[in-house]
Design a protein around this motif. Sequence first.
Motif, PDB file in Angstrom:
ATOM      1  N   HIS A 114       0.792  -1.227   0.000  1.00 58.40           N
ATOM      2  CA  HIS A 114       0.000   0.000   0.000  1.00 58.40           C
ATOM      3  C   HIS A 114       0.830   1.285   0.000  1.00 58.40           C
ATOM      4  CE1 HIS A 114      -3.617  -2.301   0.562  1.00 58.40           C
ATOM      5  NE2 HIS A 114      -3.212  -2.789   1.718  1.00 58.40           N
ATOM      6  N   PHE A 115       2.028   1.251   0.536  1.00 55.84           N
ATOM      7  CA  PHE A 115       2.784   2.485   0.758  1.00 55.84           C
ATOM      8  C   PHE A 115       4.190   2.424   0.176  1.00 55.84           C
ATOM      9  CE2 PHE A 115       0.016   1.965   4.531  1.00 55.84           C
ATOM     10  CZ  PHE A 115      -0.766   3.106   4.399  1.00 55.84           C
ATOM     11  N   ILE A 116       4.672   3.602  -0.268  1.00 60.77           N
ATOM     12  CA  ILE A 116       6.094   3.758  -0.531  1.00 60.77           C
ATOM     13  C   ILE A 116       6.606   4.910   0.338  1.00 60.77           C
ATOM     14  CG2 ILE A 116       5.764   3.016  -2.923  1.00 60.77           C
ATOM     15  CD1 ILE A 116       6.648   5.916  -3.716  1.00 60.77           C
ATOM     16  N   LYS A 117       7.894   4.878   0.627  1.00 60.23           N
ATOM     17  CA  LYS A 117       8.520   5.917   1.452  1.00 60.23           C
ATOM     18  C   LYS A 117       9.706   6.505   0.705  1.00 60.23           C
ATOM     19  CE  LYS A 117      11.287   4.986   4.951  1.00 60.23           C
ATOM     20  NZ  LYS A 117      11.838   4.610   6.275  1.00 60.23           N
ATOM     21  N   VAL A 118       9.739   7.833   0.619  1.00 62.80           N
ATOM     22  CA  VAL A 118      10.819   8.548  -0.050  1.00 62.80           C
ATOM     23  C   VAL A 118      11.485   9.468   0.966  1.00 62.80           C
ATOM     24  CG1 VAL A 118      11.466  10.091  -1.938  1.00 62.80           C
ATOM     25  CG2 VAL A 118       9.547   8.494  -2.226  1.00 62.80           C
ATOM     26  N   VAL A 119      12.791   9.310   1.125  1.00 61.03           N
ATOM     27  CA  VAL A 119      13.567  10.173   2.015  1.00 61.03           C
ATOM     28  C   VAL A 119      14.504  11.002   1.149  1.00 61.03           C
ATOM     29  CG1 VAL A 119      15.157  10.277   3.965  1.00 61.03           C
ATOM     30  CG2 VAL A 119      13.463   8.440   3.848  1.00 61.03           C
ATOM     31  N   TYR A 120      14.414  12.320   1.276  1.00 55.65           N
ATOM     32  CA  TYR A 120      15.230  13.183   0.416  1.00 55.65           C
ATOM     33  C   TYR A 120      15.834  14.332   1.214  1.00 55.65           C
ATOM     34  CZ  TYR A 120      11.036  16.180   0.279  1.00 55.65           C
ATOM     35  OH  TYR A 120       9.962  16.976   0.624  1.00 55.65           O
ATOM     36  N   ALA A 121      16.988  14.795   0.758  1.00 49.89           N
ATOM     37  CA  ALA A 121      17.714  15.884   1.420  1.00 49.89           C
ATOM     38  C   ALA A 121      17.349  17.217   0.791  1.00 49.89           C
ATOM     39  CB  ALA A 121      19.216  15.651   1.314  1.00 49.89           C
ATOM     40  N   VAL A 122      17.094  18.195   1.651  1.00 48.13           N
ATOM     41  CA  VAL A 122      16.714  19.536   1.216  1.00 48.13           C
ATOM     42  C   VAL A 122      17.881  20.491   1.454  1.00 48.13           C
ATOM     43  CG1 VAL A 122      15.043  21.409   1.523  1.00 48.13           C
ATOM     44  CG2 VAL A 122      14.332  19.038   1.833  1.00 48.13           C
TER      45      VAL A 122
END
Length: 251
Positions: A76-84
């Motif tokens: 059901h879910f995806i997770k995206v971790v990104y640097a700002v």
Amino acid sequence: MIKRILIPVLLCTVLINNVTKVRAQVFKVESFDGTRGEIKVKPIDSHGILKILYLKDAINMGDVNYVKSAKQLNKHFIKVVYAVRAGVGMELLHTLVLSIDTKKMYQSMHITSFFEENFIDFSKPVDTANMVDVHSIYNVNLTFLDNGHQGGKVKIKIHDERSSKHNTGDDFKRDTALVLNFDVNRHIFYDSLKSVSRNFTVYNAKTRNESRKYISGTYPSMRFGRNVYYFIKGEWYERDNYGNLSGVIYK
């Protein structure tokens, strides 16, 4: 002659590697009513914009340095971790959890998941042996528990710490834990409903401008230690201690 042959080969190898690195990531997901589809996480473009698509629905995040990880949590879910992009001596990560329903993509959670700052006070003589005057770190650890059609729960552990070389009276170290349930009707994780009726300075990620807005209503909310979030009109906004709301995503 050997050198002339090797150079094109090396250039070709570099180009192949670069093409591999910039390919979009595609994740197959399923909604809670059985709809199946694909969420595509595109590479960051030359302007630092990260785009994510599902059918004709698309969201954008600006000022992105790099994607630390993009992975499937369950069907059901995806997770995206990104640097700002942040200031000098700072590191800032956001975590975005996405789900779908019919023809729409939902921001099930969008938080600041990591922040670290090493502040050096250049207005004073700098101690080269220990240059950092104030060290701050904020970290959110998420553990997702699957619960089939109910969407499951997420366990959250928050570590918030500040240590100063001079003003030790302001130092602190806090650890917090909480559990959020998933609302299958709203398609989001949250911990309470908050009644809001006040003026905010709102940051628009698309225009990169701020404006004063009066916001009134009852909204799903999350409090992660010092950070508070409101879910307003399908978007997560982060509220700071000064009455500012920051929207990170735009369409």
